[in-house]
Motif scaffolding. Structure first.
Motif, mmCIF file in Angstrom:
data_model
loop_
_atom_site.group_PDB
_atom_site.id
_atom_site.type_symbol
_atom_site.label_atom_id
_atom_site.label_comp_id
_atom_site.label_asym_id
_atom_site.label_seq_id
_atom_site.Cartn_x
_atom_site.Cartn_y
_atom_site.Cartn_z
ATOM 1 N N TRP A 143 19.784 -43.099 49.929
ATOM 2 C CA TRP A 143 18.634 -42.369 49.380
ATOM 3 C C TRP A 143 17.573 -43.360 48.885
ATOM 4 C CZ3 TRP A 143 17.203 -37.464 49.724
ATOM 5 C CH2 TRP A 143 16.224 -36.964 48.867
ATOM 6 N N SER B 109 9.198 -31.920 48.755
ATOM 7 C CA SER B 109 9.891 -31.456 47.545
ATOM 8 C C SER B 109 11.254 -30.843 47.861
ATOM 9 C CB SER B 109 9.020 -30.439 46.787
ATOM 10 O OG SER B 109 8.756 -29.315 47.618
ATOM 11 N N THR C 167 15.244 -30.295 48.427
ATOM 12 C CA THR C 167 16.468 -30.728 47.737
ATOM 13 C C THR C 167 17.557 -30.947 48.780
ATOM 14 O OG1 THR C 167 15.932 -29.537 45.700
ATOM 15 C CG2 THR C 167 18.241 -30.115 46.065
ATOM 16 N N LYS D 261 14.682 -34.348 46.131
ATOM 17 C CA LYS D 261 15.760 -34.523 45.164
ATOM 18 C C LYS D 261 17.107 -34.602 45.881
ATOM 19 C CE LYS D 261 17.901 -32.210 41.157
ATOM 20 N NZ LYS D 261 17.875 -30.979 40.322
ATOM 21 N N GLU E 83 8.812 -36.484 46.453
ATOM 22 C CA GLU E 83 9.326 -35.688 45.339
ATOM 23 C C GLU E 83 10.659 -35.017 45.665
ATOM 24 O OE1 GLU E 83 6.311 -32.922 44.257
ATOM 25 O OE2 GLU E 83 4.811 -34.470 43.821
ATOM 26 N N THR F 245 11.245 -40.795 49.895
ATOM 27 C CA THR F 245 11.631 -39.411 49.608
ATOM 28 C C THR F 245 10.580 -38.616 48.842
ATOM 29 O OG1 THR F 245 12.766 -40.194 47.617
ATOM 30 C CG2 THR F 245 14.080 -39.985 49.631
#
Length: 541
Positions: free
Chosen positions: A422, A465, A467, A431, A429, A427
């Motif tokens: 990661w 954004s 996830t 998660k 924003e 990346t």
């Protein structure tokens, strides 16, 4: 008054059949040492039914009461008929066939057995099977005169028994060791047929079935004299693949004919009892390694055999093992060819990368000088094209290298590798959620590259954004990488692992193809799961 000859004659008949029954029952206990379940069950059934048949003869011969004698004779007929089932079950199982497990054959046999039994037990009503009378020769007993129907059933029974002999003969001729003693032993079960015929022709000899005596002779010889040879012949002849049976001291006990083509020294039967390492030293050395793959050169051809071992024992003691040689020549050739192709692909990719990078770097440098002197959208487009070429070169090189076989894997923690990957991806924003601390055996660098490509794919297609979740599969047999982005349309899911396929404007289309190569190199599996929201890749380790 019954004379001495009559008493003596009855005694000998009772003694022969009585001892036959006892011998088969004792042998049935001993053959429980046979490890192979179906063979053991078939042989035990044969011995128990034969023993019951012999004892039914004893009871029948001991009485001169016509009604009781007929009843006992009918019991013997029923039990005797059932021996055919045990015999064929044993022959099928011992020779490695599956006929005894075929439900159609089983039901046909049961229906035929019940129909014949019904005719036998209802003889008092129709008299079509036999007639009876009390006679005094050679001693007072109930004499039975059989009809054509009886002899028809007997002929059918012996025909079925012959099928079993042929199955055994076919198996014996595939083994190397002299199996004539065992064939002779089996022949004892057929010898009483001659006495059956003599009983009809010779005055003073009772017209009765002598088959239980033959089965008893076979049982005693098998259980007390020839038991180990019986076991090793079954093991050696159980497969078309080469099989060599060794005792607990690794001395050769038996082998099948296929093994003689693998080890020419086995053509001489005198090797029986010799240490296997003395007869085939190179083969024995290979078997002792962690990778028991034996390479044989015969008639100008190279063949490869994978060796597996099967232990066999009696009670708690080991009796040896069977070496089974499975031909993996085709697989080994494919593996070698695949390695050569991978080497050529790696060399080609490295050469391509080196030969393209030099002119590419020159073009990028000249382009930068031109952009310093001129401001043009055409120069911007050219710079983007050159950057894409550079990305393609890197991805082609990775595609070639990531599919190479894993020579040595390390135990790594998924959560640590995932977090490291990661950190290597832009990346924005997005998660990351990691729901597993599981350890697996993997190449750390390639596993990290797998995560990087999946994370990059999620950010590029799911939004900045998004996830991304890494977690274990429900059955514990792997892990997943999922995102809550827009997902992949159902009609596009079969194409995502194809080289060059991409929906991103600046994507090379090699990211997921590299993922698939890394998975294949680990001998894992990967699939795109069918989920309602987002995208979920499942890797089964």
């Amino acid at each position: 008054m019954i004379d001495g000859l009559s008493i003596g004659g009855r005694f000998w008949y009772l003694a022969v059949f009585g001892l036959s029954g006892v011998a088969t029952f004792v042998s049935a206990v001993r053959v429980n040492r046979i490890a192979e379940g179906d063979t053991r069950r078939g042989l035990v059934a044969l011995l128990l039914t034969s023993g019951g048949w012999a004892l039914a003869h004893v009871a029948y011969l001991a009485t001169a009461d016509q009604q009781l004698g007929v009843f006992l004779y009918q019991i013997g007929l029923v039990v005797g008929l059932s021996t055919i089932g045990g015999w064929l079950y044993f022959c099928s199982a011992y020779t490695g066939r599956s006929l005894h497990r075929d439900p159609r054959i089983r039901w046909t046999a049961v229906v035929a057995f019940l129909a014949i039994v019904a005719v036998k037990l209802t003889n008092n009503l129709h008299g079509l099977y036999f007639s009876s009378e009390v006679v005094s020769t050679p001693f007072p007993h109930v004499a039975i005169t059989s009809t054509t129907l009886h002899w028809t059933v007997m002929a059918g029974s012996y025909a079925l028994a012959t099928v079993g002999y042929f199955m055994l003969y076919e198996r014996f001729r595939h083994v190397s060791h002299d199996s004539r003693p065992l064939l002779l032993l089996l022949g004892l079960t057929a010898l009483p047929v001659g006495f059956d015929v003599l009983g009809m022709l010779v005055p003073g000899l009772m017209e009765i079935t002598y088959e239980p005596v033959g089965v008893a002779a076979f049982a005693v010889g098998l259980s007390f004299v020839y038991f180990e040879r019986f076991r090793t012949i079954r093991l050696a002849g159980d497969r078309d693949n080469p099989v060599i049976v060794l005792d607990d001291d690794d001395r050769i006990q038996d082998y099948n004919r296929a093994a003689t083509r693998l080890v020419p020294a086995l053509d001489d039967r005198s090797v029986i009892g010799e240490p296997f390492a003395d007869i085939a030293s190179e083969c024995a050395e290979k078997i002792a390694t962690d990778d028991p793959l034996v390479t044989v050169y015969r008639d100008g051809e190279t063949r490869h055999y994978r060796v597996t071992e099967q232990q066999f024992s009696a009670s708690q003691s080991s009796l040896g093992r069977a070496l089974v040689f499975t031909d993996e020549t085709h697989r080994e050739r494919y593996r070698n060819e695949l390695e050569r192709q991978n080497d050529r692909l790696d060399s080609f990719a490295s050469m391509l990368s080196h030969d393209l990078r030099n002119p590419l770097n020159v073009a990028q440098g000249r382009l930068e000088l031109a952009r310093d002197q001129h401001d043009s959208e055409h120069l911007e487009a050219a710079a983007g094209a050159l950057d894409r070429i550079e990305g393609l070169i890197e991805d082609v090189l990775q595609l070639a290298r990531q599919g190479q076989p894993i020579e040595e894997a390390d135990r790594v923690t998924l959560s640590a590798i995932a977090r490291d990957a990661w950190g290597m991806v832009e990346t924005a924003e997005a998660k990351l959620v990691v729901e597993t601390d599981r350890d697996i055996e993997a190449d750390p660098d390639r596993l990290q590259r797998l995560f990087e490509n999946l994370f990059r794919n999620a950010v590029e297609h799911g939004g900045e954004s998004v996830t991304v979740t890494v977690g274990p599969l429900d059955d514990g047999d792997g892990f997943f990488v999922a995102d809550d982005g827009a997902g992949i349309p159902a009609e596009k899911r079969e194409q995502v692992f194809e080289s060059g396929y991409s929906t991103a404007e600046d994507g090379t289309g090699f990211g997921l193809a590299i993922v698939e190569q890394i998975v294949a190199a680990h001998e894992w599996g990967v699939e795109l799961a069918d989920v309602e929201d987002g995208t979920r890749f499942e890797i089964r380790t």
